[in-house]
Design a protein around this motif. Structure first.
Motif, short mmCIF file in Angstrom:
data_model
loop_
_atom_site.label_atom_id
_atom_site.label_comp_id
_atom_site.label_asym_id
_atom_site.label_seq_id
_atom_site.Cartn_x
_atom_site.Cartn_y
_atom_site.Cartn_z
N VAL A 103 0.79 -0.95 -0.19
CA VAL A 103 0.34 0.44 -0.08
C VAL A 103 0.55 1.10 0.01
O VAL A 103 1.91 1.22 0.78
CB VAL A 103 -0.85 0.39 1.07
CG1 VAL A 103 -1.54 -1.26 1.48
CG2 VAL A 103 -0.20 -0.15 2.31
N GLY A 104 0.30 2.04 -0.38
CA GLY A 104 0.97 3.42 -0.61
C GLY A 104 1.96 3.91 0.68
O GLY A 104 3.01 4.07 1.00
N SER A 105 0.82 4.29 2.07
CA SER A 105 1.37 4.13 3.48
C SER A 105 2.87 3.41 3.47
O SER A 105 3.53 4.11 3.86
CB SER A 105 0.53 3.95 4.27
OG SER A 105 0.51 2.67 3.83
N TYR B 27 5.06 4.71 1.66
CA TYR B 27 6.16 5.78 2.30
C TYR B 27 7.09 6.01 3.10
O TYR B 27 7.97 6.53 3.62
CB TYR B 27 4.79 6.55 2.17
CG TYR B 27 4.90 8.09 3.00
CD1 TYR B 27 5.17 9.06 2.62
CD2 TYR B 27 4.99 7.83 4.99
CE1 TYR B 27 4.71 10.15 3.55
CE2 TYR B 27 5.39 8.76 5.05
CZ TYR B 27 5.50 10.51 4.89
OH TYR B 27 5.65 11.17 6.02
N TRP C 68 1.38 2.69 -9.78
CA TRP C 68 0.97 4.56 -9.20
C TRP C 68 1.13 4.35 -7.46
O TRP C 68 1.07 5.83 -7.20
CB TRP C 68 -0.59 4.68 -10.41
CG TRP C 68 -1.64 3.79 -9.70
CD1 TRP C 68 -1.52 2.67 -8.48
CD2 TRP C 68 -2.39 3.46 -10.45
NE1 TRP C 68 -2.73 2.09 -8.64
CE2 TRP C 68 -3.32 2.70 -10.09
CE3 TRP C 68 -3.16 3.86 -11.93
CZ2 TRP C 68 -4.81 1.93 -10.57
CZ3 TRP C 68 -3.86 3.67 -12.46
CH2 TRP C 68 -4.91 2.65 -11.58
N HIS C 69 1.13 3.29 -6.83
CA HIS C 69 0.98 4.30 -5.66
C HIS C 69 2.29 4.38 -5.09
O HIS C 69 2.64 4.95 -4.09
CB HIS C 69 1.08 2.69 -5.14
CG HIS C 69 -0.46 2.18 -4.79
ND1 HIS C 69 -1.75 2.76 -4.90
CD2 HIS C 69 -0.83 0.57 -4.86
CE1 HIS C 69 -2.49 2.06 -5.12
NE2 HIS C 69 -2.50 0.52 -5.75
N ASN D 89 2.96 7.97 -6.22
CA ASN D 89 1.95 8.34 -5.48
C ASN D 89 2.30 9.18 -3.75
O ASN D 89 2.78 10.30 -3.12
CB ASN D 89 0.14 8.25 -4.71
CG ASN D 89 -0.43 8.50 -6.38
OD1 ASN D 89 -0.40 9.50 -6.78
ND2 ASN D 89 -1.44 7.56 -6.21
N VAL E 88 5.74 11.42 -4.77
CA VAL E 88 5.51 12.63 -4.00
C VAL E 88 5.23 13.02 -3.15
O VAL E 88 6.13 14.13 -3.08
CB VAL E 88 4.25 12.87 -5.48
CG1 VAL E 88 3.82 14.35 -4.72
CG2 VAL E 88 5.19 12.68 -7.06
N LYS E 89 4.70 12.25 -2.46
CA LYS E 89 4.68 12.66 -1.03
C LYS E 89 5.64 13.00 0.34
O LYS E 89 6.17 13.88 0.91
CB LYS E 89 3.10 12.10 0.37
CG LYS E 89 3.15 11.81 1.28
CD LYS E 89 2.29 11.27 1.72
CE LYS E 89 1.91 12.07 3.33
NZ LYS E 89 1.17 13.05 3.68
N ILE F 106 2.11 11.02 -12.66
CA ILE F 106 2.08 11.24 -11.35
C ILE F 106 2.70 12.31 -10.20
O ILE F 106 3.31 13.40 -10.25
CB ILE F 106 1.21 10.13 -10.49
CG1 ILE F 106 -0.38 9.73 -10.55
CG2 ILE F 106 1.65 10.18 -8.82
CD1 ILE F 106 -0.63 9.00 -9.78
N GLY G 60 3.33 16.14 -9.57
CA GLY G 60 3.61 16.07 -8.70
C GLY G 60 4.70 16.73 -8.32
O GLY G 60 5.02 17.26 -7.49
#
Lengths: 96, 424
Positions: free
Chosen positions: B302-304, B307, B335-336, B339, B342-343, B372, B376
């Motif tokens: 997952v993205g989190s 991250y 794409w995860h 995203n 970018v964050k 993205i 971003g």
């Protein structure tokens, strides 16, 4: 302020900013990249159609809503992702 | 695997009723002396590190008195073996050895086996690797029923144990196999186990490694981090473990690679998948850059989770760059990653303005992922922006380790020169 808790993150949305948002990009991103948890109700994002348990179960923590809101919306949405131990790590090195 | 030091393994053997020499660990010469006094006879002083060949490395000494034990401990506790500092010694009674044997229980991964396997030799002691193959006896063990006493007796006959000792040896091996199962071991090696002058069988050494996946079932072990790490656990390793420990949504692996946090030339390293990681290391090695850490965000995390890994990688002090190495085609949705990256870069680059970031992504949803990243990061990537050294690549460079390495090196040199000019 709307707060949505997923398994390991907290999504905060300053819904006051959402009235003037023309794109509602957060909901579109949620539908495209995740399971469409966010719905627009009265012009604001909402998860009221789901129970807290359903949000936990269905939330994929994809972060797409924040990126979409930041670059296409009104910068109303931030996601807090805690990382255990990182603050201590940085503080010890004078990087906090 | 979660690996135990010898003294820890022996403690668990003892708790399971397996005979081990009387002894205890010590962290100082004083403690070593007290332990030798408690034992009250000649002792062995054995340095405790996760490495073989301890005898040859000079960290196993036999002594007669407590003061000699203290002196031996003082000598051993300042040594380093295979890069690992000796922090503890095991003081244990010296055995009256009649004969040394070898046994180990390991996983037999062969297609027709997939079960535990017992290996045994009457040529135990140092250098088991040099014992001829025909003197090492092997037997697969039924994973459901375990080693039965009658099978153990047959096995011992085959291994040449004299008739009058069969029962003793079979019973000993059977008990060890039960310990192997009880503790969810991946490896349990006793080299040597010895027959003493009075005919007892005792585990004179112990190498116990627990299956990482079973650590949750064994809170009694108190294992902080169930991972194969090359050295001692670092803070970054613990952060990495916290990302993974309770979150099985894809892989989010992060570990320290022993960088010193001061020297130049280290890169925050974030590959996606094992093959990609090898190619990324090629890219770094070809140009003389070094990875500060190892990471892996694969299996469609997952993205989190991505991250957390990326943020931790970028948080390492004094790195000269960041490499997101998505070499080769990934089946996960990229794409995860986009995203998450970018964050993270929006949060971290203000703290490290101008840090080189070479981002290589390829695979499912590549076009959307590129969009993205480009959209971003556009505001950061202006010629005088904090992201002026961000470069984004896709499938056109997906196997081009030389190009990626060279781009990273060129940017890292620029960045280092800029920092030097600023006196940072």
């Amino acid at each position: 302020m709307l707060e949505i808790k997923e398994k390991s993150i907290t999504i905060g949305i300053d819904t006051n900013k959402c009235d003037t948002c023309e794109t509602k990009a957060c909901a579109a991103a949620c539908k495209k990249y995740a399971r469409g948890l966010l719905q627009i109700v009265d012009g604001k994002p909402s998860v009221e159609h789901l129970s807290a348990e359903e949000v936990l179960r269905l939330g994929t923590e994809c972060l797409a809503c924040e990126i979409a809101c930041k670059f296409e919306g009104n910068k109303a949405l931030t996601i807090n992702i805690p990382i255990a131990g990182l603050d201590v790590y940085l503080t010890k090195r004078g990087l906090q | 695997m979660a690996k135990f030091l010898e003294y820890q393994g022996k403690e668990w053997l003892a708790k399971a009723g397996i005979p081990v020499p009387k002894g205890r660990s010590a962290s100082s010469p004083e403690e070593a002396q007290q332990a030798a006094e408690w034992i009250g006879k000649s002792v062995a002083v054995k340095g405790q590190v996760q490495a073989g060949g301890r005898g040859k490395a000079g960290i196993v000494k036999l002594v007669e008195t407590p003061s000699e034990a203290s002196a031996a401990a003082a000598e051993i506790l300042v040594k380093t073996v295979k890069g690992l500092p000796v922090r503890q010694v095991l003081i244990e009674e010296k055995l009256a050895i009649k004969k040394e044997y070898y046994c180990s229980f390991v996983i037999n991964n062969a297609r027709d086996a997939r079960c535990p396997m017992l290996m045994f030799s009457s040529e135990g002691g140092m250098d088991i690797e040099s014992v001829p193959e025909e003197l090492i006896f092997k037997m697969n063990i039924d994973p459901i029923f375990g080693l039965q006493i009658y099978d153990a007796i047959d096995f011992c006959v085959r291994a040449g144990i004299p008739n009058k000792e069969l029962s003793k040896f079979a019973s000993f091996l059977t008990k060890l196999s039960q310990v192997y199962k009880k503790y969810d071991c991946q490896t349990l090696e006793i080299n040597p186990f010895v027959m003493t002058e009075d005919g007892s069988l005792i585990c004179a050494d112990c190498k116990m490694e627990i299956d990482n996946s079973s650590v949750g079932r064994h809170p009694e072990f108190g294992i902080k981090i169930a991972r194969d790490l090359p050295g001692e656990v670092t803070e970054l390793d613990m952060i990495g473990w916290s990302i993974e420990e309770t979150d099985a949504r894809g892989t989010g692996f992060l570990m320290n690679m022993g960088y010193d946090e001061v020297s130049p030339g280290y890169i925050g390293y974030h590959p996606i998948g094992g093959g990609s990681a090898m190619m990324g290391l090629d890219a770094l090695n070809q140009v003389g850059l070094k990875p500060a850490n190892y990471a892996d965000t694969s299996g469609n995390p997952v993205g989190s989770k991505i991250y957390r890994v990326a943020k931790s990688v970028l948080s390492q002090p004094n790195i000269d760059g960041y490499l997101l190495g998505g070499f080769m085609m990934a089946n996960q949705e990229q794409w995860h990653h986009a995203n998450a990256i970018v964050k993270v870069l929006w949060e971290e680059l203000p703290k490290k303005p101008g840090l080189p970031c070479v981002l290589l992504l390829c695979g499912n949803r590549e076009d959307e992922s590129m969009e993205i990243l480009r959209k971003g990061l556009a505001e950061l990537m202006t010629s005088d922006g904090i992201g002026k050294r961000i470069e984004i690549y896709g499938k056109e460079h997906v196997t081009d380790t030389k190009f990626i390495g060279q781009r990273l090196l060129a940017l890292a040199k620029e960045y280092r020169a800029e920092k030097d000019a600023q006196g940072k």
